[in-house]
Scaffold this motif. Structure first.
Motif, short mmCIF file in Angstrom:
data_model
loop_
_atom_site.label_atom_id
_atom_site.label_comp_id
_atom_site.label_asym_id
_atom_site.label_seq_id
_atom_site.Cartn_x
_atom_site.Cartn_y
_atom_site.Cartn_z
N LYS B 57 0.84 -1.19 0.00
CA LYS B 57 0.00 0.00 0.00
C LYS B 57 0.87 1.24 0.00
O LYS B 57 1.90 1.28 0.70
CB LYS B 57 -0.90 -0.01 1.24
N GLY B 58 0.48 2.25 -0.77
CA GLY B 58 1.21 3.51 -0.81
C GLY B 58 0.73 4.44 0.29
O GLY B 58 -0.09 4.08 1.14
N ASN B 59 1.27 5.66 0.27
CA ASN B 59 0.94 6.64 1.30
C ASN B 59 -0.28 7.46 0.94
O ASN B 59 -0.19 8.64 0.61
CB ASN B 59 2.13 7.58 1.52
N PHE B 60 -1.41 6.84 0.99
CA PHE B 60 -2.67 7.52 0.72
C PHE B 60 -3.59 7.32 1.91
O PHE B 60 -3.50 6.32 2.62
CB PHE B 60 -3.32 6.96 -0.55
N PRO B 61 -4.51 8.28 2.13
CA PRO B 61 -5.42 8.16 3.28
C PRO B 61 -6.36 6.97 3.13
O PRO B 61 -6.53 6.42 2.05
CB PRO B 61 -6.18 9.49 3.27
N GLY B 62 -6.99 6.62 4.24
CA GLY B 62 -7.89 5.48 4.26
C GLY B 62 -9.11 5.62 3.37
O GLY B 62 -9.82 4.64 3.15
N ARG B 63 -9.33 6.84 2.87
CA ARG B 63 -10.48 7.03 1.95
C ARG B 63 -10.29 6.23 0.65
O ARG B 63 -11.24 5.98 -0.07
CB ARG B 63 -10.63 8.52 1.59
N PHE B 64 -9.05 5.88 0.39
CA PHE B 64 -8.72 5.11 -0.81
C PHE B 64 -8.66 3.63 -0.41
O PHE B 64 -7.88 3.25 0.47
CB PHE B 64 -7.38 5.54 -1.39
N SER B 65 -9.45 2.82 -1.06
CA SER B 65 -9.46 1.39 -0.75
C SER B 65 -9.64 0.61 -2.04
O SER B 65 -9.98 1.17 -3.09
CB SER B 65 -10.58 1.06 0.22
N GLY B 66 -9.40 -0.66 -1.95
CA GLY B 66 -9.55 -1.48 -3.13
C GLY B 66 -9.87 -2.91 -2.76
O GLY B 66 -9.89 -3.28 -1.57
N SER B 79 -13.79 7.33 -1.10
CA SER B 79 -14.95 7.88 -0.40
C SER B 79 -14.69 9.34 -0.05
O SER B 79 -13.54 9.80 -0.06
CB SER B 79 -15.22 7.07 0.86
N THR B 80 -15.74 10.05 0.21
CA THR B 80 -15.68 11.46 0.62
C THR B 80 -14.70 12.23 -0.27
O THR B 80 -13.66 12.73 0.18
CB THR B 80 -15.27 11.58 2.10
N LEU B 81 -15.02 12.28 -1.53
CA LEU B 81 -14.12 12.88 -2.52
C LEU B 81 -13.75 14.31 -2.19
O LEU B 81 -14.57 15.10 -1.71
CB LEU B 81 -14.76 12.82 -3.90
N GLU B 82 -12.48 14.64 -2.47
CA GLU B 82 -11.97 15.99 -2.31
C GLU B 82 -11.51 16.49 -3.67
O GLU B 82 -11.23 15.70 -4.58
CB GLU B 82 -10.80 16.00 -1.32
N LEU B 83 -11.42 17.82 -3.80
CA LEU B 83 -11.00 18.41 -5.08
C LEU B 83 -9.64 17.84 -5.51
O LEU B 83 -9.40 17.60 -6.69
CB LEU B 83 -10.92 19.93 -4.97
N GLY B 84 -8.76 17.63 -4.54
CA GLY B 84 -7.42 17.13 -4.83
C GLY B 84 -7.38 15.70 -5.33
O GLY B 84 -6.31 15.22 -5.73
N ASP B 85 -8.51 15.01 -5.30
CA ASP B 85 -8.55 13.64 -5.82
C ASP B 85 -8.69 13.61 -7.33
O ASP B 85 -8.63 12.53 -7.94
CB ASP B 85 -9.72 12.87 -5.18
#
Lengths: 113, 116
Positions: B57-66, B79-85
């Motif tokens: 797993k890379g350094n991304f927040p838990g909002r990213f899953s697979g 989840s909980t999309l941000e503009l930076g996504d």
């Protein structure tokens, strides 16, 4: 974490010119892959180099892996507009069974007719 | 042999929503990796799946899953999309950890996600 540097970042040349792009790191790699990416598309694998000092040719493209396996170069002879794209190097770290690739920032090449 | 396919190719979402992206690897490939590509950060590794298990797993927040299914197809969810996504999300498949050539990764065309 390895530091990976590609140079130059941008290159704009005329058709028929030769060029070389570089990929350097402070770490030793077990292997290294070169990709080319066109806008809006995924990277396309060009070559994998594995052995220190290895040279591989793909038509007008020549890839070299450094003797110490810390660096690599890509030389294009008589560049054509179809060579335009983002060139990415992606080494794989030593002693790992994982598929994670760490990509360089890339060299953006523009070949004008 | 068909290449890596990703769906959808383009997606527009608003902040706070969630999104699921899909990837079908090359037939016979059992490892699937996901990457995020942005102009500022370049290509960054998200995670890798092999035999339905997340191996790295890379350094991304838990909002990213697979996750990966038994047929090696994979999905990633944000989840909980941000503009930076907003980015190009790339999926790559490979044979899996057997020999040196099996580490070669083949990329799909990507999913362009725009968050407004």
């Amino acid at each position: 974490t390895q530091l990976l540097e590609q140079s130059p970042q941008f290159l704009s040349i005329q058709e028929g010119e030769n060029l070389t792009v570089y990929c350097n790191s402070s770490s030793v790699f077990s292997s290294l892959q070169w990709y080319r990416q066109e806008p809006g598309e995924g990277p396309v694998l060009l070559v994998t180099v594995v052995t220190g000092g290895e040279v591989k040719k793909l038509k007008r493209l020549t890839f070299q892996f450094g003797d110490a396996r810390k660096d690599s170069s890509l030389h294009i002879t008589a560049a054509q507009p179809g060579d335009t794209g983002l060139y990415l190097c992606a080494p794989r770290e030593m002693n790992t069974g994982f598929q994670k690739l760490v990509f360089g920032t890339g060299t953006r090449l523009l070949v004008s007719p | 042999k068909a290449g890596v396919t990703q769906t959808p190719r383009y997606l527009i979402k608003t902040r706070g929503q969630q999104v699921t992206l899909s990837c079908s690897p090359i037939s016979g490939h059992r490892s699937v990796s996901w990457y995020q590509q942005t102009p500022g950060q370049g290509l960054q590794f998200l995670f890798e799946y092999f035999s339905e298990t997340q191996r790295n797993k890379g350094n991304f927040p838990g909002r990213f899953s697979g996750r990966q299914f038994s047929n090696s197809r994979s999905e990633m969810n944000v989840s909980t999309l941000e503009l930076g996504d907003s980015a190009l999300y790339l999926c790559a498949s490979s044979l899996g950890p057997r020999d040196r050539s099996s580490y070669e990764q083949y990329f799909g065309p990507g999913t362009r996600l725009t968050v407004t």
